[in-house]
Design a protein around this motif. Structure first.
Motif: not given
Length: 73
Positions: A18-19, A21, A23-24
């Motif tokens: 959850e920490h 990202d 998407t990258t």
């Protein structure tokens, strides 16, 4: 969250997803690179027939065959 807190959670086996990202997210060495290859017409025709028989695209068939061959070296 500090780096130390993140490392502690990770080291303790806690989820840190959850920490992040996602998407990258990129896998090093997996970025696509375009190449052009010229084949005689009979090779393209044979590739198309085999691709149709297997239910995949010509490009997918070529990728599969090359990857299989490279795994053997």
């Amino acid at each position: 969250m500090t780096t130390e807190e993140f490392d502690r959670k990770f080291d303790d086996g806690e989820s840190v997803i959850e920490h992040l990202d996602l998407t990258t997210l990129r896998r090093p060495g997996q970025e696509p690179k375009r190449v052009n290859v010229d084949f005689p017409a009979w090779v393209v025709s044979s590739l198309d027939k085999e691709a149709q028989r297997l239910g995949v695209t010509r490009q997918a068939l070529i990728k599969i065959w090359i990857a299989e061959r490279l795994e053997k070296v």
